[in-house]
Design an enzyme around this catalytic site. Structure first.
Site, short mmCIF file in Angstrom:
data_model
loop_
_atom_site.label_atom_id
_atom_site.label_comp_id
_atom_site.label_asym_id
_atom_site.label_seq_id
_atom_site.Cartn_x
_atom_site.Cartn_y
_atom_site.Cartn_z
N ARG A 246 23.17 -35.02 37.31
CA ARG A 246 21.94 -34.31 36.97
C ARG A 246 21.97 -32.84 37.36
NH1 ARG A 246 15.91 -34.51 39.48
NH2 ARG A 246 14.81 -33.70 37.64
N GLY B 273 20.83 -16.98 20.92
CA GLY B 273 20.46 -16.82 19.52
C GLY B 273 21.25 -17.65 18.54
N ILE C 109 28.05 -9.66 27.60
CA ILE C 109 29.48 -9.43 27.77
C ILE C 109 29.82 -8.03 27.30
CG2 ILE C 109 31.80 -10.15 27.08
CD1 ILE C 109 30.52 -12.92 26.42
N ILE D 119 16.18 -29.46 36.26
CA ILE D 119 15.45 -28.40 35.56
C ILE D 119 13.95 -28.68 35.57
CG2 ILE D 119 15.16 -27.17 33.37
CD1 ILE D 119 17.89 -26.68 34.63
N CYS E 56 22.46 -32.29 31.68
CA CYS E 56 23.19 -33.15 32.60
C CYS E 56 24.47 -33.63 31.92
CB CYS E 56 22.33 -34.36 32.98
SG CYS E 56 20.67 -33.95 33.58
N ASP F 170 10.72 -35.32 31.18
CA ASP F 170 10.86 -35.61 29.76
C ASP F 170 11.69 -36.87 29.54
OD1 ASP F 170 13.09 -34.29 30.75
OD2 ASP F 170 13.50 -33.17 28.93
N ASN G 297 20.92 -36.71 28.79
CA ASN G 297 21.42 -35.34 28.89
C ASN G 297 20.66 -34.50 27.89
OD1 ASN G 297 22.95 -32.96 29.07
ND2 ASN G 297 24.51 -33.72 27.66
N GLY G 298 19.93 -33.49 28.37
CA GLY G 298 19.25 -32.61 27.44
C GLY G 298 17.85 -32.24 27.87
N GLU G 299 17.08 -31.78 26.89
CA GLU G 299 15.69 -31.41 27.11
C GLU G 299 14.87 -31.82 25.89
OE1 GLU G 299 14.59 -30.24 29.86
OE2 GLU G 299 16.40 -29.46 30.85
#
Length: 666
Positions: free
Chosen positions: A50, A364, A289, A53, A2, A100, A75-77
């Protein structure tokens, strides 16, 4: 993920309006277009945009504690929220959502700032304690997610992006010459500086508490290196890394929406995608890409890996003209000058992801920094080896094995390579030994600075502004660990995770997740014997050991090819770009006063002629152009979009009253 914003009166009693919070949120709508939330009282205002997710229907922010004394925007997970919640419930905490976000709030109730040590995730957190009149801000350990703030007239203004902060008319918009000097040396600013004077970031691994007129910033986590605590067999290390990566990847599949993956064709992203296919039932679409310029294209490896995994593979095909076309929007999102065009194709890629209805992708990032994948680590090792016998004619030949991705590098005259890399060769105890050649090369771009910028930087800079921070234990670390520390703290958090990471992916409301940046993987890697990361001149040795069980030989044995994108040909090609001509014109360069008009004109003329530019010239070109764009978009022509309106889904909480879609106080 978010976006968050906020205004808190630390001193004084300035009005905090709902209209200003709506205006700030409008500037970060791209980060979270699904829902908006506002909390407002006479001392503080918080806002959230928001991107849904988890708990799609019930997780709208802000969220309050049971007694409505604490309010959070986030903001985040937090990937381990599932494991954290049962203990909190056993301690008597009552939950109203399945998010969360609410887990963080109750953890803070229980542990205060120490709650951060419990979190496995990527985050920027703001919690307002209405009873104690205290603001708590926190940022994740390595700076995956951004968080900026400034203080004006005793008011602390914070946001996920700087553009939301400068929406407040009290905040001055001015370029910091010291920060500009840092970017044209280290590729990014040294935290906490930003390119805008007076606006700073909350450093990675830190929290801030604002209370009773005081602002206190403290670290809660530090990057530490050291020798292993016990002797172990190589196979034990391999098995532990394998298990950590499997868990770090699979918990990052927790979402109420589909999760895709980037696939570059290299070892890191291929390993992550292979783990998903091997250990999860999730459908997997992959995205990559492809470049029209063969010097930068890795698509044949991407196709091979996608075919091996059996994924539904989508490709963003990028030309020189595409990069030049999107570059102004890229700088609007980076909010900082950059010395590479590499963010631009990632901007295009995240649009492709969003167009295919994905909101989350695994990538990655982090493997090269924590498991020693970059040529700069090999370079330092070769130079130290050469320094033991500086008169040797054979040892400098190893330099030809470096940077195979730079056209013509391996064929350079050995005398030329030796002359370039021999500068400072014997100064092996210098803390910046590994990075000195890079920083010296990059700093040559500063010759384009105007005299005014040079003088201002000299006047304003402190000694700490011109060198990275070195922790007390730095000198006791292995040389590879020292090099990794510098790469992680000056490049990963300040450039890679920002300009190429969060900003490009969130430009199109897509969330990136990074298994290699799980703090358990980071802390494991920091204790690894250096020879398991860089074996001879074989990079990421232990990850190759892990990956070969899942990957084709051509992928896990493949030498590292860093992700890059074309530079000067992106701006000077058959598609004439009016903004390039305008911003690099002598009149405009002179008007902005940051660079020497004559020097820029000569560089532009050389680029237009079709002559291949040197690495330094390429960096200077994109650095100058991005700076000019930044000045135009953020200083001269900064425009405010319409505030978040009643047509949006807005949750507004005023004191203890909660309304949806409008503002009604109780």
């Amino acid at each position: 993920m978010c976006g968050i914003v906020g205004i808190v009166n630390v001193q004084g009693d300035h009005p905090i309006t709902e209209e200003m919070l709506r205006q700030m949120l409008a500037l970060i709508r791209h980060r979270g277009p699904d829902q908006f939330g506002i909390y407002l009282d006479d001392r503080a205002g918080l806002g959230n945009a928001r991107l849904s997710i988890i708990d799609l229907s019930g997780g709208q922010q802000p969220i309050a504690s049971e007694d409505e004394g604490l309010w959070i925007v986030f903001n985040g997970e937090i990937f381990n929220y599932v494991e954290l919640r049962p203990d909190l419930e056993a301690r008597g905490h009552r939950f109203t959502t399945n998010t969360d976000t609410e887990v963080i709030l109750h953890l803070y109730e229980e542990y205060g700032p120490a709650c951060l040590s419990h979190l496995n995730g990527q985050f920027a957190i703001a919690i307002w304690d209405a009873h104690e009149q205290t603001l708590f801000l926190a940022r994740d350990r390595v700076g995956i997610l951004p968080l900026f703030y400034t203080i004006v007239d005793g008011t602390l203004i914070f946001a996920s992006e700087i553009k939301a902060i400068i929406a407040d008319p009290r905040v001055q918009r001015a370029i910091d010459p010291v920060a500009l000097e840092q970017i044209f040396t280290f590729w990014g600013t040294l935290s906490p500086r930003t390119i805008f004077r007076g606006i700073v970031d909350l450093p990675p691994g830190h929290y801030l508490i604002a209370r009773r007129g005081r602002i206190d910033v403290q670290p809660y986590w530090r990057l530490e290196f050291g020798a292993p605590t016990e002797a172990r067999r190589e196979e034990e290390y391999v098995e532990e890394l394998r298990d950590l990566l499997i868990d770090a990847t699979t918990i990052r599949l927790r979402a109420d929406v589909p999760v895709g993956a980037y696939l570059s064709g290299g070892l890191d992203s291929s390993t992550v995608a292979a783990i998903v296919r091997q250990y999860a039932d999730n459908r997997l679409d992959t995205f990559s890409i492809a470049f029209s310029d063969p010097e930068f294209d890795e698509s044949r490896f991407q196709r091979q890996m996608a075919q091996c995994l059996g994924t539904n593979h989508q490709v963003a095909y990028v030309t020189h003209a595409d990069i030049g076309r999107v570059f102004p929007e890229v700088i609007w999102h980076t909010e900082t000058p950059i010395l590479r065009t590499s963010p631009a194709p990632l901007f295009i890629l995240s649009q492709l992801v969003r167009d295919h209805s994905y909101r989350v992708v695994l990538t990655g990032e982090g493997a090269d920094e924590f498991l020693a994948g970059y040529d700069i680590f090999k370079e330092a090792k070769v130079r130290r080896f050469w320094a033991r016998q500086p008169s040797s004619r054979l040892r400098p030949l190893l330099l030809r094995r470096l940077y195979p991705w730079i056209a013509g590098f391996a064929g350079k005259n050995v005398a030329y390579l030796a002359a370039f890399f021999s500068e400072g060769l014997m100064d092996t105890t210098a803390p910046d030994y590994s990075h000195r050649p890079r920083w010296r090369t990059t700093s040559r771009t500063r010759r384009f600075f105007s005299d005014d910028v040079r003088q201002a930087a000299d006047t304003l800079a402190q000694s700490t502004d011109r060198a990275p921070y070195y922790p007390e234990a730095f000198s006791s670390w292995d040389p590879l660990q020292q090099a990794q520390y510098l790469e992680i703290t000056t490049f990963l958090s300040q450039y890679l995770l920002s300009a190429q990471g969060d900003r490009m992916i969130m430009a199109h409301a897509v969330e990136g997740r990074f298994p290699f940046l799980d703090h358990r993987v980071i802390e494991f890697a920091s204790r690894l014997p250096p020879c398991l990361k860089l074996r001879g001149l074989t990079e990421k040795y232990i990850l190759r050991r892990v990956g070969r069980a899942w990957l084709p030989d051509a992928i896990w044995q493949r030498p590292k090819q860093p992700y890059r994108a074309p530079i000067h040909r992106s701006f000077f090609n058959d598609a004439r770009l009016d903004y390039v001509q305008h911003l690099l014109s002598p009149d405009q360069v002179q008007a902005n006063g940051l660079f020497k008009p004559t020097a820029v004109a000569h560089l532009k003329e050389k680029a237009q002629s079709g002559v291949r530019l040197s690495e330094t010239e390429d960096m200077a070109l994109v650095g100058i152009l991005s700076t000019q764009l930044l000045v135009e978009r953020f200083i001269h022509e900064f425009r405010l979009p319409p505030p978040i309106s009643e047509a949006d889904s807005v949750r507004v909480c005023i004191r203890n009253g909660i309304t949806v879609g409008g503002t009604y106080g109780i």
